[in-house]
Write an enzyme that holds these catalytic residues in place. Structure first.
Site, PDB file in Angstrom:
ATOM      1  N   THR A 136      24.980  -8.120   6.314  1.00 44.31           N
ATOM      2  CA  THR A 136      25.074  -8.003   4.858  1.00 44.31           C
ATOM      3  C   THR A 136      25.144  -9.374   4.195  1.00 44.31           C
ATOM      4  O   THR A 136      25.542 -10.353   4.842  1.00 44.31           O
ATOM      5  CB  THR A 136      26.348  -7.185   4.508  1.00 44.31           C
ATOM      6  OG1 THR A 136      26.653  -7.345   3.139  1.00 44.31           O
ATOM      7  CG2 THR A 136      27.565  -7.668   5.290  1.00 44.31           C
ATOM      8  N   ASP A 137      24.804  -9.413   2.907  1.00 48.01           N
ATOM      9  CA  ASP A 137      24.960 -10.673   2.154  1.00 48.01           C
ATOM     10  C   ASP A 137      26.443 -10.995   1.916  1.00 48.01           C
ATOM     11  O   ASP A 137      26.796 -12.122   1.577  1.00 48.01           O
ATOM     12  CB  ASP A 137      24.209 -10.616   0.810  1.00 48.01           C
ATOM     13  CG  ASP A 137      24.579  -9.433  -0.080  1.00 48.01           C
ATOM     14  OD1 ASP A 137      25.495  -8.647   0.279  1.00 48.01           O
ATOM     15  OD2 ASP A 137      23.955  -9.285  -1.148  1.00 48.01           O
ATOM     16  N   GLU A 138      27.328  -9.986   2.107  1.00 46.33           N
ATOM     17  CA  GLU A 138      28.744 -10.193   1.779  1.00 46.33           C
ATOM     18  C   GLU A 138      29.426 -11.188   2.716  1.00 46.33           C
ATOM     19  O   GLU A 138      30.483 -11.713   2.384  1.00 46.33           O
ATOM     20  CB  GLU A 138      29.487  -8.844   1.769  1.00 46.33           C
ATOM     21  CG  GLU A 138      28.860  -7.876   0.779  1.00 46.33           C
ATOM     22  CD  GLU A 138      29.668  -6.614   0.548  1.00 46.33           C
ATOM     23  OE1 GLU A 138      30.893  -6.646   0.692  1.00 46.33           O
ATOM     24  OE2 GLU A 138      29.055  -5.596   0.218  1.00 46.33           O
ATOM     25  N   TYR A 156      36.099  -5.782   5.140  1.00 47.73           N
ATOM     26  CA  TYR A 156      34.760  -5.329   5.565  1.00 47.73           C
ATOM     27  C   TYR A 156      33.873  -6.521   5.906  1.00 47.73           C
ATOM     28  O   TYR A 156      33.306  -6.605   6.998  1.00 47.73           O
ATOM     29  CB  TYR A 156      34.109  -4.486   4.460  1.00 47.73           C
ATOM     30  CG  TYR A 156      32.606  -4.321   4.622  1.00 47.73           C
ATOM     31  CD1 TYR A 156      32.082  -3.563   5.657  1.00 47.73           C
ATOM     32  CD2 TYR A 156      31.710  -4.959   3.741  1.00 47.73           C
ATOM     33  CE1 TYR A 156      30.698  -3.427   5.822  1.00 47.73           C
ATOM     34  CE2 TYR A 156      30.338  -4.826   3.895  1.00 47.73           C
ATOM     35  CZ  TYR A 156      29.829  -4.061   4.938  1.00 47.73           C
ATOM     36  OH  TYR A 156      28.468  -3.935   5.104  1.00 47.73           O
ATOM     37  N   LYS A 164      32.110  -7.812   9.471  1.00 46.29           N
ATOM     38  CA  LYS A 164      30.656  -7.999   9.650  1.00 46.29           C
ATOM     39  C   LYS A 164      30.356  -9.437  10.075  1.00 46.29           C
ATOM     40  O   LYS A 164      29.493  -9.686  10.908  1.00 46.29           O
ATOM     41  CB  LYS A 164      29.904  -7.660   8.356  1.00 46.29           C
ATOM     42  CG  LYS A 164      29.944  -6.209   7.941  1.00 46.29           C
ATOM     43  CD  LYS A 164      29.262  -5.254   8.909  1.00 46.29           C
ATOM     44  CE  LYS A 164      27.752  -5.384   8.931  1.00 46.29           C
ATOM     45  NZ  LYS A 164      27.147  -4.372   9.833  1.00 46.29           N
ATOM     46  N   ASN A 169      21.897  -1.905  -0.800  1.00 45.67           N
ATOM     47  CA  ASN A 169      20.802  -0.933  -0.716  1.00 45.67           C
ATOM     48  C   ASN A 169      21.063   0.243  -1.648  1.00 45.67           C
ATOM     49  O   ASN A 169      22.221   0.586  -1.913  1.00 45.67           O
ATOM     50  CB  ASN A 169      20.719  -0.357   0.697  1.00 45.67           C
ATOM     51  CG  ASN A 169      20.084  -1.284   1.723  1.00 45.67           C
ATOM     52  OD1 ASN A 169      19.225  -0.864   2.474  1.00 45.67           O
ATOM     53  ND2 ASN A 169      20.494  -2.542   1.771  1.00 45.67           N
ATOM     54  N   GLY A 197      40.477  -8.785  -5.066  1.00 50.43           N
ATOM     55  CA  GLY A 197      39.599  -9.800  -4.449  1.00 50.43           C
ATOM     56  C   GLY A 197      38.116  -9.529  -4.676  1.00 50.43           C
ATOM     57  O   GLY A 197      37.272  -9.941  -3.888  1.00 50.43           O
TER      58      GLY A 197
END
Ligand SMILES: NC(=O)c1ccc[n+]([C@@H]2O[C@H](COP(=O)([O-])OP(=O)(O)OC[C@H]3O[C@@H](n4cnc5c(N)ncnc54)[C@H](O)[C@@H]3O)[C@@H](O)[C@H]2O)c1
Length: 338
Positions: free
Chosen positions: A127-129, A153, A157, A183, A278
């Site tokens: 993910t971009d996170e 999360y 990842k 997405n 956050g």
């Protein structure tokens, strides 16, 4: 090609299986999914009788099962994960177990089989996170941006991505990673913002917007994401990461206004709720590397994709009405106090 898809009963995984079997009908796919609250075999009801598709209920954390499954594989595509930031804030145990330990289990199984036949490719969905949060005028993330995850999360990842890369450097396991934006599309579990808002509005319920709706996300239509994963599998360089962005950055407020307008509803349906702790301000992805190396770019215009998605939820009310009961109601109450 024989492929193990993990998490194939979830949102992106089920769309990936449908995409892949349509484009490569001679390939055979095994879908390993634990069927957590987010896994739903109805997502694949049109595929279940395909002779090149097989479902196995099980966890990616199960060493013996993973070892058995990888023996005659060409490729693993790892979608399986706990995927919802809000749930990771409530309790992140399952996130560490599945996202980190589960990825390790699959890598180890792939490594042990690769040692014998030298061929298992591992593609990991990220993910971009993992890159953290951007300021309003910062340049979008790219593959060289340092990792700076900020939610349980995204931390899980990021840990998984590091492990995947470690197996490339240490054991030469042929890996690739894709980091994608948010997405959207059919079969997305209605806890995520777009299907949550669409299904609430279809049920004439208010839609909970965090804070003032100023957070910015980049949106990618799920089939564009899956086409990007396909391009990486076919043409990506081993050991590399590729950012798959949607070219559609929007504040949550603008996104909300679009959904309201496409569904013929007014801003009185908005209920502003306490912000997520956050809450990352902005994600944005620069996909130049994927464009230049793979010839990939997102094809679906956001307004068109959103209209298509709204139409899907309108036409598949039984699918989401089944989901929006039981465990979902408890979660919703805890999260939004309604
Ligand atoms: N949805 C997004 O916008 C988005 C964006 C970037 C990256 N991703 C990543 O894409 C992947 C798929 O996301 P999604 O939105 O389809 O998630 P999802 O929550 O809809 O589906 C996850 C699937 O994984 C399965 N699963 C969970 N734990 C498992 C385990 N231990 N063993 C086997 N299966 C298990 C679930 O049953 C479910 O079918 C995830 O890795 C996620 O981190 C998602």
């Amino acid at each position: 090609m024989k492929i193990l898809v993990t998490g194939g009963a979830g949102f992106i995984g089920s769309n990936f299986i449908r995409y892949w079997l349509k484009k490569y009908p001679a390939d055979s796919l095994v879908n390993l999914d634990a069927l957590t609250y987010a896994g739903n075999l109805e997502n694949l009801s049109d595929i279940e009788n395909n002779k090149n598709y097989k479902f196995i209920k099980g966890s990616i954390c199960d060493d013996n099962l993973a070892y058995d499954l990888v023996q005659d594989l060409d490729l693993i595509v790892n979608f399986a994960a706990e995927s919802h930031v809000d749930r990771s804030i409530m309790d992140c145990r399952d996130f560490i177990t599945t996202n980190v330990e589960g990825t390790r289990t699959l890598l180890e199984a792939a490594k042990s089989a690769s040692r014998r036949n030298g061929k298992i490719r591992f593609h990991h969905i990220s993910t971009d996170e993992v890159f953290g949060s951007l300021g309003p005028s910062d340049k979008p993330f790219n593959e060289t941006t340092p990792y700076d995850p900020r939610s349980p999360y995204s931390a899980s990842k990021a840990a998984a991505d590091h492990l995947v890369r470690a197996y490339w450097h240490t054991y030469e396991l042929p890996i690739t990673i894709s980091n994608c934006s948010n997405n959207y599309g059919p079969y997305q579990f209605p806890e995520k913002i777009i299907p949550l808002f669409i299904t609430n509005l279809l049920a004439n319920k208010k839609i909970p917007v965090y804070g003032q709706g100023k957070n910015i996300r980049d949106w990618i239509y799920v089939d564009d994401h899956n086409a990007g994963v396909d391009a990486i599998i076919k043409r990506g360089r081993l050991g590399q990461s590729y950012c798959l962005g949607g070219n559609s950055e929007l504040t949550n407020f603008k996104l909300t206004k679009k959904i309201l307008s496409f569904m013929g509803k007014g801003e009185d349906m908005i209920e502003y709720v306490t912000d997520r702790p956050g809450h990352d301000l902005r994600y944005g992805l620069d996909f130049t590397k994927a464009k230049n190396e793979l010839g990939w770019r997102p094809a679906v215009n956001f307004n068109d994709g959103l209209k298509k998605t709204i139409a899907w939820y309108k036409n598949n009310q039984a699918w989401w009405q089944n989901i929006k009961s039981g465990e979902y109601l408890e979660y919703y109450k805890k999260q939004y106090g309604q």
